[in-house]
Design a protein around this motif. Sequence first.
Motif, short mmCIF file in Angstrom:
data_model
loop_
_atom_site.label_atom_id
_atom_site.label_comp_id
_atom_site.label_asym_id
_atom_site.label_seq_id
_atom_site.Cartn_x
_atom_site.Cartn_y
_atom_site.Cartn_z
N GLU A 1 0.85 -1.19 0.00
CA GLU A 1 0.00 0.00 0.00
C GLU A 1 0.89 1.24 0.00
N ALA A 2 0.80 2.04 -1.05
CA ALA A 2 1.68 3.19 -1.22
C ALA A 2 1.33 4.31 -0.25
N ASP A 3 2.37 5.05 0.17
CA ASP A 3 2.15 6.27 0.95
C ASP A 3 1.60 7.38 0.06
N GLU A 4 2.10 7.40 -1.17
CA GLU A 4 1.67 8.43 -2.12
C GLU A 4 1.88 7.93 -3.55
N LYS A 5 1.15 8.54 -4.46
CA LYS A 5 1.35 8.29 -5.88
C LYS A 5 1.77 9.60 -6.54
N VAL A 6 2.81 9.51 -7.37
CA VAL A 6 3.33 10.69 -8.05
C VAL A 6 3.24 10.46 -9.56
N MET A 7 2.47 11.30 -10.24
CA MET A 7 2.36 11.17 -11.70
C MET A 7 3.60 11.77 -12.34
N THR A 8 4.17 11.06 -13.31
CA THR A 8 5.37 11.54 -13.97
C THR A 8 5.33 11.16 -15.44
N THR A 9 6.35 11.59 -16.18
CA THR A 9 6.47 11.27 -17.59
C THR A 9 7.57 10.24 -17.78
N CYS A 10 7.35 9.28 -18.66
CA CYS A 10 8.31 8.20 -18.90
C CYS A 10 9.64 8.76 -19.37
N SER A 11 10.72 8.14 -18.92
CA SER A 11 12.06 8.64 -19.23
C SER A 11 12.69 7.96 -20.44
N TYR A 12 11.93 7.18 -21.18
CA TYR A 12 12.51 6.44 -22.30
C TYR A 12 12.27 7.16 -23.64
N CYS A 13 11.35 6.71 -24.46
CA CYS A 13 11.25 7.25 -25.82
C CYS A 13 10.47 8.56 -25.84
N GLY A 14 10.17 9.04 -27.05
CA GLY A 14 9.55 10.35 -27.21
C GLY A 14 8.05 10.35 -27.29
N VAL A 15 7.37 9.24 -26.96
CA VAL A 15 5.91 9.23 -27.02
C VAL A 15 5.32 10.15 -25.96
N GLY A 16 5.93 10.21 -24.77
CA GLY A 16 5.45 11.11 -23.73
C GLY A 16 4.41 10.52 -22.82
N CYS A 17 4.49 9.20 -22.56
CA CYS A 17 3.52 8.54 -21.69
C CYS A 17 3.64 9.03 -20.25
N ASN A 18 2.50 9.14 -19.58
CA ASN A 18 2.46 9.43 -18.15
C ASN A 18 2.04 8.18 -17.39
N PHE A 19 2.49 8.08 -16.14
CA PHE A 19 2.06 7.00 -15.26
C PHE A 19 2.29 7.42 -13.82
N ASP A 20 1.87 6.58 -12.88
CA ASP A 20 2.00 6.88 -11.45
C ASP A 20 3.16 6.09 -10.86
N LEU A 21 4.00 6.78 -10.09
CA LEU A 21 5.02 6.12 -9.29
C LEU A 21 4.41 5.86 -7.91
N ASN A 22 4.45 4.62 -7.48
CA ASN A 22 3.91 4.24 -6.16
C ASN A 22 5.05 4.28 -5.15
N ILE A 23 4.98 5.23 -4.21
CA ILE A 23 6.07 5.53 -3.29
C ILE A 23 5.72 5.08 -1.87
N LYS A 24 6.66 4.44 -1.22
CA LYS A 24 6.49 4.12 0.20
C LYS A 24 7.83 4.31 0.89
N ASP A 25 7.83 5.07 1.98
CA ASP A 25 9.06 5.36 2.74
C ASP A 25 10.14 5.95 1.85
N GLY A 26 9.72 6.80 0.91
CA GLY A 26 10.68 7.47 0.04
C GLY A 26 11.27 6.61 -1.05
N GLN A 27 10.75 5.39 -1.23
CA GLN A 27 11.28 4.47 -2.24
C GLN A 27 10.22 4.19 -3.30
N LEU A 28 10.64 4.18 -4.56
CA LEU A 28 9.75 3.80 -5.65
C LEU A 28 9.56 2.29 -5.61
#
Length: 668
Positions: A222-249
């Motif tokens: 169970e995540a402490d928080e979700k952070v929406m970000t942009t993918c760091s790979y190709c140029g499509v520009g997909c967004n997704f949520d990083l599920n964070i707990k205790d400061g760790q992805l």
Amino acid sequence: MNEEDKQTIQLVIDGRTVTAKKDELLIDVIYREGIRIPSLCYSPGLSRPGQCRACLVEIEGVKSSLPACELPVYENMRVRAESPSLNKEHRAILSMMLEYYVDDDHGPEDIDHTEFGYWLRRFNLTAPTSKTRKPFYLVDSDPHPAIRVDMNKCILCTRCIRACTEVQGRFVWGMANRSDKTSIVAGADETMLDARCESCGACVAYCPTGALTDRNTDPDFEADEKVMTTCSYCGVGCNFDLNIKDGQLHHVTSNPHAPVNGMHLCVKGRYGFDFVHHPDRLTRPMVREWVLNNSTRPGNGGRGKWIETGWDETMDLIAKNFSRIIDESGPDTLGIFSSAKCTNEENYLMQKFARQVIGTHNIDHCARLCHSSTVAGLAAAFGSGAMSNTMADIAQQAQALFVIGSNTTEQHPVFGSMLRQAVHQRGTKLVVADPRRIDLVEFATLHLCHKPGTDIALVNGIMHVIVANDWQDHDFIDSRTGGHEAFLDSLKKYTPEHVSQITGVPAEEIIEAADILGRIKPMAVIWSMGITQHTVGVQNVFSLANLQMLTGNMGVPGGGVNPLRGQNNVQGACDMGCLANVFPGYQQVADENSQQKFNDAWALSGRGDLFGNKPGLTITEMIDGALSGSIRGFYILGENPVMSDPDINHVRKALAQAEFTVLQEIFP
């Protein structure tokens, strides 16, 4: 009353008046209004099978309850989404779904970790475990490296089948057997990878029960928080949520509100996040021992040991050495590399650092090596070196597609899947020009297997046939183009027979391609580095621009010229001015007004003009300059010129010649 008002209606749900679009599905209105009802086979973004009957609602004037996923709304419709009788029906339906269900992963305290589990708790139902019921299937029955399969939790909602078919276009999942033996299987009882799974995880994202889960994710997490970000790979520009707990992805999940990709991700975006907490990540500055000791570099290009240092000490060292080089040889003896992997803000600061602080236009990045042909060609043709249409625009409205120099499903997987779906769902005609039989060929109407380096002849041959058959758009040409007569003269020799000799493509296929691309509108042209990294890259881009002007496919939804960027922010780094010849916004450094504007904006006390009016050196010129001695130092942000630039040995030798190089990176 305007047209939009005519398409809007009002209805009442549980006593609350809501607004909806005429003929919109009731289930979608309920979702949008934040009203929760059981809905297990239906999911926004997928087709609706209407098979689980869990989303029953009561409609005033109708005797029996009806599934909301099959009801279009109408004016003054009165709906009950919750009532004692509905609760009884919902509970009965959920109970039937538990007939073959076994769940050993979730206890009563954490059952809400799945959508199905939430409804079991809401209706006070307990899922059987292997202690109370013998499982029908092997747990973890597929060896897939990223996806864990436990069909004991399957309720036959078929979301996984529809996600794979309608989102990814791979058809991995299917139904087998009949009656109480019915089950979901991969291919013909194959493993998922045997069935050509691309590990996009769409089936996992849509599964409501946990029958399909991410293998490396704790089911009770169970995540402490979700952070929406942009993918760091190709140029499509997909967004997704990083599920964070205790400061760790911990893991990545789809965000249905992502504007480019919605719930869709590729294997890299969903599972390629190990680098974030990798033990090799750099957390402290490191300096070569000989630099700290103020001694000379070891002979024969030697590097010496790394010594970990403090931040203040490192900043002082950089400032001292850069200041010394500027005082001795001038600012143009330093070279700055920015990064297509960094944000707009970081790239803006890098080019500002080069021009305002160092005083040089020697700022560049890897777009020089991949899509500079695109920028130059499209800027000359249309004034802008970027995609003219959005990806959604192409996927949803193009009636024909011409893909050349792009292995789209491998290099831009989410957009590649969109193209597959355009073919599957809308019957879009796809023409692929590639010397190889890439994945998209499987879905293409026509594959033009031309010889490498013959792109211009191929496109000219297609345009020759279009002109010969009078399929060109005369109105567009007359009102929006110039130089048409000279252009027509250049096409005369490119007959299908002549082009066939050059390209190796049969003449009849060239004619067929012209028939598709010249007569079906709107038609979108898509390319990537398969045509730009050539000595005639700019001319290749000109040819595609000419094709779209000839057919009138510019400035229309579903058409246009659409270069696909290789890294996640190639376009942004260019837009921010990380190029040797332009300020931010492609304002030329040689233009007097642009120079004055930026000199005034960035003026520093006690300094006159910050920079000259001559474009700086490009990446390749800076590397050469290190060998000749005209470049004495580098600041490199998030780039690896040894890997990216041509001739590795040449680059290594040049970097070894530099007196002082700063690398700002996350890995050594």
